[in-house]
Design a protein around this motif. Structure first.
Motif, PDB file in Angstrom:
ATOM      1  N   TYR A  49       0.822  -1.213   0.000  1.00 26.94           N
ATOM      2  CA  TYR A  49       0.000   0.000   0.000  1.00 26.94           C
ATOM      3  C   TYR A  49       0.851   1.257   0.000  1.00 26.94           C
ATOM      4  CZ  TYR A  49      -3.312  -3.597   1.349  1.00 26.94           C
ATOM      5  OH  TYR A  49      -4.058  -4.734   1.374  1.00 26.94           O
ATOM      6  N   CYS A  50       1.838   1.303   0.884  1.00 23.44           N
ATOM      7  CA  CYS A  50       2.674   2.502   0.961  1.00 23.44           C
ATOM      8  C   CYS A  50       4.097   2.228   0.475  1.00 23.44           C
ATOM      9  CB  CYS A  50       2.710   3.035   2.391  1.00 23.44           C
ATOM     10  SG  CYS A  50       3.501   1.928   3.574  1.00 23.44           S
ATOM     11  N   LEU A  51       4.366   0.998   0.023  1.00 25.52           N
ATOM     12  CA  LEU A  51       5.657   0.588  -0.533  1.00 25.52           C
ATOM     13  C   LEU A  51       6.802   0.716   0.473  1.00 25.52           C
ATOM     14  CD1 LEU A  51       5.417   2.082  -4.130  1.00 25.52           C
ATOM     15  CD2 LEU A  51       4.760  -0.194  -3.316  1.00 25.52           C
ATOM     16  N   LYS A  64       2.081  -6.361  10.389  1.00 28.19           N
ATOM     17  CA  LYS A  64       1.528  -5.015  10.422  1.00 28.19           C
ATOM     18  C   LYS A  64       2.575  -4.054   9.887  1.00 28.19           C
ATOM     19  CE  LYS A  64      -1.310  -2.232  13.519  1.00 28.19           C
ATOM     20  NZ  LYS A  64      -1.785  -2.070  14.903  1.00 28.19           N
ATOM     21  N   CYS A  65       2.191  -3.280   8.888  1.00 30.43           N
ATOM     22  CA  CYS A  65       3.120  -2.313   8.318  1.00 30.43           C
ATOM     23  C   CYS A  65       3.419  -1.243   9.371  1.00 30.43           C
ATOM     24  CB  CYS A  65       2.528  -1.676   7.066  1.00 30.43           C
ATOM     25  SG  CYS A  65       3.545  -0.362   6.385  1.00 30.43           S
ATOM     26  N   PRO A  66       4.707  -0.997   9.666  1.00 32.25           N
ATOM     27  CA  PRO A  66       5.038  -0.015  10.708  1.00 32.25           C
ATOM     28  C   PRO A  66       4.757   1.418  10.278  1.00 32.25           C
ATOM     29  CG  PRO A  66       7.024  -0.909   9.710  1.00 32.25           C
ATOM     30  CD  PRO A  66       5.881  -1.681   9.128  1.00 32.25           C
ATOM     31  N   ARG A  67       4.551   1.671   8.990  1.00 32.73           N
ATOM     32  CA  ARG A  67       4.318   3.044   8.557  1.00 32.73           C
ATOM     33  C   ARG A  67       2.821   3.365   8.466  1.00 32.73           C
ATOM     34  NH1 ARG A  67       6.335   5.314   2.779  1.00 32.73           N
ATOM     35  NH2 ARG A  67       8.225   6.060   3.771  1.00 32.73           N
ATOM     36  N   CYS A  68       2.051   2.525   7.760  1.00 29.71           N
ATOM     37  CA  CYS A  68       0.638   2.838   7.562  1.00 29.71           C
ATOM     38  C   CYS A  68      -0.264   1.924   8.387  1.00 29.71           C
ATOM     39  CB  CYS A  68       0.277   2.750   6.079  1.00 29.71           C
ATOM     40  SG  CYS A  68       0.395   1.074   5.391  1.00 29.71           S
ATOM     41  N   ASN A  69       0.337   1.028   9.164  1.00 31.13           N
ATOM     42  CA  ASN A  69      -0.414   0.148  10.057  1.00 31.13           C
ATOM     43  C   ASN A  69      -1.398  -0.766   9.325  1.00 31.13           C
ATOM     44  OD1 ASN A  69       0.867   0.956  12.418  1.00 31.13           O
ATOM     45  ND2 ASN A  69      -0.484   2.721  12.638  1.00 31.13           N
TER      46      ASN A  69
END
Ligand SMILES: [Zn+2]
Length: 80
Positions: A49-51, A64-69
């Motif tokens: 999603y946010c690459l 869990k993506c640490p940037r966009c959760n």
């Protein structure tokens, strides 16, 4: 004659021992290298999603993506 046979046997036994020793050392270092917690290709993931590229050591099926959760399922970043 007897001495020659014993010398041959001792030499063969010595080289067998060296081969086994080297093999055990190789196994030991190979195994210890696998246990290192350095980032490898299977630990690096990219958020679709946010690459954002991050390192995840857990073998959990959901990260869990640490940037966009965003919740990421395993294998979702393997399609590209
Ligand atoms: Zn993300």
């Amino acid at each position: 004659m007897q001495i020659t046979i014993e010398f041959t046997l001792a030499t063969a036994a010595f080289f067998s021992f060296v081969v086994v020793l080297v093999y055990c050392l190789w196994l030991f270092y190979t195994k210890s290298n696998e246990d290192k917690s350095e980032p490898s290709a299977e630990h690096v993931h990219q958020c679709p999603y946010c690459l954002y590229i991050f390192v995840q050591y857990k073998s959990s099926p959901i990260w869990k993506c640490p940037r966009c959760n965003s919740l990421l399922e395993k294998g979702i970043d393997d399609e590209t």
